[in-house]
Write a protein that holds these residues in place. Sequence first.
Motif: not given
Length: 298
Positions: A106-108, A136-143, A164-170, A189-191
């Motif tokens: 999943l992505m969250l 579960v890919m926890v998504q961080y997209a602040p923009c 948990a996996v982390f998608k970081i796209e700040c 971490v994925l980007n």
Amino acid sequence: MYQSTDICGVNPIAAMPFTSQGELDYSSFSRMLEHLAATGIQGLTLFGIASEFPKLEDSERLLLSNQFLSDLRGSGIFRAISVTDHSTEVAVKRARDYQKRGADALMLLPPFFLQPSPEAISDHIFSVLEAVDIPVMVQYAPCETGLAITPAQLAEVATRYPHAVFKIECNPPVDYTREFLQQAPQASVLNGYAGLYMLQMLESGGKGVMPGCSFSEIYVQIYQRWQQGEKAAAQELHQQLLPWIRRWMTHCEYIIQVEKTILQHRGIIASDYCRHPGWSLTEQDRLMIDSFISTFAL
């Protein structure tokens, strides 16, 4: 069953094909999935921002997720579906349903509407992670969301939940990722962000990239060169790609429309229609897209 360490490599976000009248084009969707499965990607994610998820009806999501899971069964790539609900109760139900129906991951997208408190965001993330066993890919997209999550908050998630996996796209993500991995060195971490920082993120300990899907072959070539130790060749191809994606990433709706138009020009989907509100391409944009397809032999 996939583990968090299996979520790596090139994992594009599936575009959402519509007819020229704005209705879902299931034939183009199926054709696009078949094309993407043959490009060398490691995974594919449905209902990300590039899937135009806010513009879909619930009934459409059900049909699309069923087709996504069915069409890609046995393809050898992991099938991830994004949970984007702002209600924790609904997100938990949806996550369990996707796992039950066969999603590999999943992505969250954490809730951001009406600016929930950090405690409420943490509770939402923890609740979904506790509801399922798959990664579960926890998504961080602040923009895109206007929601800020600190590296320390993200590290707390990584410590409590090994799946948990982390998608970081700040923008930019590199310093944030380094700080996060210092506090949670075990995390994967994925980007995202169109892969603008793909190689810097891999150098910093990232495991892969989650771009759009219209030219996945280029990202696959970059990743393969990197994995094979051909870093100079990976850098050369990435540098060639950068001017294009830098321009298109100046607005999220811009690159969504560009990706759709590339898919149409390549004959993968029938129409480049995006549901409104969207982005109108100029004649210069369209000439640029033709040049891009020619330059990269797509």
